[in-house]
Write an enzyme that holds these catalytic residues in place. Sequence first.
Site, PDB file in Angstrom:
ATOM      1  N   HIS A   4       0.842  -1.190   0.000  1.00 28.06           N
ATOM      2  CA  HIS A   4       0.000   0.000   0.000  1.00 28.06           C
ATOM      3  C   HIS A   4       0.882   1.246   0.000  1.00 28.06           C
ATOM      4  O   HIS A   4       2.040   1.204   0.441  1.00 28.06           O
ATOM      5  CB  HIS A   4      -0.897   0.025   1.239  1.00 28.06           C
ATOM      6  CG  HIS A   4      -1.949  -1.033   1.241  1.00 28.06           C
ATOM      7  ND1 HIS A   4      -3.007  -1.017   2.124  1.00 28.06           N
ATOM      8  CD2 HIS A   4      -2.127  -2.136   0.467  1.00 28.06           C
ATOM      9  CE1 HIS A   4      -3.780  -2.066   1.906  1.00 28.06           C
ATOM     10  NE2 HIS A   4      -3.257  -2.759   0.906  1.00 28.06           N
ATOM     11  N   GLU A   8       0.968   3.853   1.856  1.00 27.00           N
ATOM     12  CA  GLU A   8       1.475   4.259   3.159  1.00 27.00           C
ATOM     13  C   GLU A   8       2.633   3.385   3.613  1.00 27.00           C
ATOM     14  O   GLU A   8       3.667   3.876   4.064  1.00 27.00           O
ATOM     15  CB  GLU A   8       0.382   4.197   4.226  1.00 27.00           C
ATOM     16  CG  GLU A   8      -0.840   5.010   3.933  1.00 27.00           C
ATOM     17  CD  GLU A   8      -1.952   4.191   3.281  1.00 27.00           C
ATOM     18  OE1 GLU A   8      -1.698   3.545   2.237  1.00 27.00           O
ATOM     19  OE2 GLU A   8      -3.075   4.193   3.805  1.00 27.00           O
ATOM     20  N   CYS A  64      -6.013   1.826   5.937  1.00 27.10           N
ATOM     21  CA  CYS A  64      -6.601   0.566   6.384  1.00 27.10           C
ATOM     22  C   CYS A  64      -5.977   0.185   7.731  1.00 27.10           C
ATOM     23  O   CYS A  64      -5.066   0.854   8.226  1.00 27.10           O
ATOM     24  CB  CYS A  64      -6.355  -0.525   5.347  1.00 27.10           C
ATOM     25  SG  CYS A  64      -4.623  -1.048   5.242  1.00 27.10           S
ATOM     26  N   CYS A  94      -2.145  -0.476   7.529  1.00 25.84           N
ATOM     27  CA  CYS A  94      -1.366   0.755   7.421  1.00 25.84           C
ATOM     28  C   CYS A  94      -1.426   1.571   8.709  1.00 25.84           C
ATOM     29  O   CYS A  94      -0.438   2.192   9.095  1.00 25.84           O
ATOM     30  CB  CYS A  94      -1.827   1.572   6.218  1.00 25.84           C
ATOM     31  SG  CYS A  94      -1.402   0.763   4.657  1.00 25.84           S
TER      32      CYS A  94
END
Length: 150
Positions: free
Chosen positions: A52, A54, A81, A84
């Site tokens: 992801h 992040e 999420c 993250c």
Amino acid sequence: MDDQYWMKLALAEAEAAFEAGEVPVGCVIVAGDQILSRGQNQVVRLGDPTAHAESLAIRQAMNAGRFKVAGATLYVTMEPCLMCAGAILLARLGRVVYGCDDPKGGAARSLYTALSDERLNHLCKVTPGVLAQQASDLLSSFFEELRNRR
């Protein structure tokens, strides 16, 4: 430089992810007025469900010699999420600024409040809704295009 300035840079990362066929989420990590790192979703390209925006940006910042990015601000186009959010807390980021909410997986306020859960040993200030419409529109365009291809 204000939150909108940095979020526009995160949106540019999201647009690059869109062009690469990834879910368009982009991220920048900033300390003061210095960019520590940038990231964009690369789940498909890397074949890695943890890739992801992040988590990639956090790894990049920490690999650049910053063991902890304590106090830095993470700008991301969509609410982080749970995975993250955990990485954000472990990295000791001071603040998260995000664009649009993620009602299906958000861990800042939509489904969970992990970043501000006082039971944990680190809290993070959260600023939601910065350039939310632009972030949401980009995601909507991506998923509409994906549906039309099927």
